[in-house]
Design a protein around this motif. Structure first.
Motif, mmCIF file in Angstrom:
data_model
loop_
_atom_site.group_PDB
_atom_site.id
_atom_site.type_symbol
_atom_site.label_atom_id
_atom_site.label_comp_id
_atom_site.label_asym_id
_atom_site.label_seq_id
_atom_site.Cartn_x
_atom_site.Cartn_y
_atom_site.Cartn_z
ATOM 1 N N THR A 1 44.734 85.026 11.108
ATOM 2 C CA THR A 1 43.590 85.936 11.136
ATOM 3 C C THR A 1 42.709 85.654 12.342
ATOM 4 O OG1 THR A 1 43.545 86.110 8.719
ATOM 5 C CG2 THR A 1 41.489 86.612 9.869
ATOM 6 N N VAL A 2 42.279 86.713 13.012
ATOM 7 C CA VAL A 2 41.302 86.550 14.085
ATOM 8 C C VAL A 2 40.013 87.270 13.697
ATOM 9 C CG1 VAL A 2 43.019 86.339 15.919
ATOM 10 C CG2 VAL A 2 42.080 88.596 15.367
ATOM 11 N N ILE A 3 38.904 86.755 14.174
ATOM 12 C CA ILE A 3 37.610 87.375 13.893
ATOM 13 C C ILE A 3 36.945 87.722 15.221
ATOM 14 C CG2 ILE A 3 35.328 87.079 12.842
ATOM 15 C CD1 ILE A 3 36.560 85.066 10.911
ATOM 16 N N PHE A 4 36.521 88.975 15.322
ATOM 17 C CA PHE A 4 35.693 89.382 16.452
ATOM 18 C C PHE A 4 34.281 89.608 15.945
ATOM 19 C CE2 PHE A 4 39.875 90.884 17.939
ATOM 20 C CZ PHE A 4 39.874 90.440 19.256
ATOM 21 N N ILE A 5 33.310 89.093 16.660
ATOM 22 C CA ILE A 5 31.920 89.416 16.347
ATOM 23 C C ILE A 5 31.454 90.345 17.462
ATOM 24 C CG2 ILE A 5 29.580 88.522 16.074
ATOM 25 C CD1 ILE A 5 32.045 85.989 15.376
ATOM 26 N N HIS A 6 31.249 91.602 17.078
ATOM 27 C CA HIS A 6 31.012 92.633 18.081
ATOM 28 C C HIS A 6 29.552 93.021 18.186
ATOM 29 C CE1 HIS A 6 34.940 93.236 19.429
ATOM 30 N NE2 HIS A 6 35.317 94.259 18.705
ATOM 31 N N GLY A 7 29.049 93.056 19.411
ATOM 32 C CA GLY A 7 27.739 93.639 19.663
ATOM 33 C C GLY A 7 27.820 95.141 19.437
ATOM 34 N N CYS A 8 26.898 95.664 18.659
ATOM 35 C CA CYS A 8 26.994 97.080 18.256
ATOM 36 C C CYS A 8 26.857 98.033 19.439
ATOM 37 C CB CYS A 8 25.945 97.378 17.191
ATOM 38 S SG CYS A 8 26.253 96.461 15.672
ATOM 39 N N PHE A 9 26.028 97.668 20.392
ATOM 40 C CA PHE A 9 25.866 98.529 21.563
ATOM 41 C C PHE A 9 27.135 98.514 22.412
ATOM 42 C CE2 PHE A 9 24.740 98.919 26.102
ATOM 43 C CZ PHE A 9 24.351 100.251 26.098
ATOM 44 N N LEU B 1 36.561 92.416 11.885
ATOM 45 C CA LEU B 1 35.490 92.773 12.812
ATOM 46 C C LEU B 1 34.163 92.590 12.110
ATOM 47 C CD1 LEU B 1 36.835 96.197 14.175
ATOM 48 C CD2 LEU B 1 37.137 93.932 15.180
ATOM 49 N N VAL B 2 33.372 91.660 12.611
ATOM 50 C CA VAL B 2 32.029 91.496 12.051
ATOM 51 C C VAL B 2 31.061 92.117 13.045
ATOM 52 C CG1 VAL B 2 30.292 89.889 11.198
ATOM 53 C CG2 VAL B 2 32.717 89.318 10.977
ATOM 54 N N TRP B 3 30.386 93.165 12.628
ATOM 55 C CA TRP B 3 29.442 93.833 13.521
ATOM 56 C C TRP B 3 28.111 93.082 13.524
ATOM 57 C CZ3 TRP B 3 30.948 97.343 16.933
ATOM 58 C CH2 TRP B 3 32.164 98.006 16.694
ATOM 59 N N GLU B 4 27.519 93.100 14.701
ATOM 60 C CA GLU B 4 26.227 92.430 14.922
ATOM 61 C C GLU B 4 25.176 92.834 13.875
ATOM 62 O OE1 GLU B 4 24.661 94.095 18.469
ATOM 63 O OE2 GLU B 4 23.224 92.493 18.827
ATOM 64 N N CYS B 5 25.200 94.102 13.460
ATOM 65 C CA CYS B 5 24.176 94.593 12.534
ATOM 66 C C CYS B 5 24.335 94.001 11.133
ATOM 67 C CB CYS B 5 24.195 96.113 12.483
ATOM 68 S SG CYS B 5 25.797 96.808 12.037
ATOM 69 N N ALA B 6 25.505 93.405 10.857
ATOM 70 C CA ALA B 6 25.677 92.723 9.563
ATOM 71 C C ALA B 6 24.991 91.366 9.585
ATOM 72 C CB ALA B 6 27.162 92.552 9.255
#
Ligand SMILES: [Zn+2]
Length: 161
Positions: A58-66, A112-117
């Protein structure tokens, strides 16, 4: 000399403050405290995932919403140079998609973990964020799981049957 020291000190404090509030660090702490071991920024994988849990493939990306064009309150388009930003962000999204496909074809599962979470007025409580991440790691049937804030990506109303 004294002023230099003071400057140095405030710079150090700023560095400590910003690194400890990074969303990546927050997620890593959650995983670590639950006994998960991981690698970070593994450069040999498509898209250089932020966190790699090899044991769970499993890979996790933490993405900046913008930057990754999330459909949420944090991803506010600038008022000027709209053409420039639109092209740049669309290119980011296209690159993301290519990376996801490449990872999936190598047998990786993607979270995908979004910044807004993690930050902002609609962020998830830590316990909720943690349970979602852990459930996603253990989940065998979703290839890509997205973790959003409480406000974004609400499910569309189900068609009345
Ligand atoms: Zn978002």
């Amino acid at each position: 000399m004294d002023s230099k020291t003071r400057e140095q000190r405030s710079r150090n404090m700023a560095a400590i403050k910003s690194s400890s509030t990074l969303p990546e660090v927050y997620i890593r702490k959650i995983l670590f405290s639950d006994g998960y071991r991981y690698r970070i920024n593994q450069k040999n994988l498509p898209g250089k995932p932020d966190i790699v849990l090899a044991k769970y493939k499993t890979v996790i990306f933490i993405h900046g919403c913008f930057w990754h064009r999330h459909n949420c309150h944090l991803a506010v388009m600038p008022k000027s140079n709209l053409d420039y930003w639109f092209k740049k962000l669309e290119a980011n999204v296209a690159r993301d998609k290519r990376n996801y496909q490449a990872l999936l074809s190598l047998g990786w599962k993607i979270i995908l973990v979004w910044e807004c979470a993690i930050k902002g007025k609609c962020r998830l409580a830590e316990a909720q964020l943690k349970s979602k991440i852990l459930a996603s790691i253990r989940c065998d049937y979703e290839q890509i799981t997205e973790i959003n804030s409480t406000a974004s990506h609400q499910a569309p109303p189900s068609p009345s049957s």
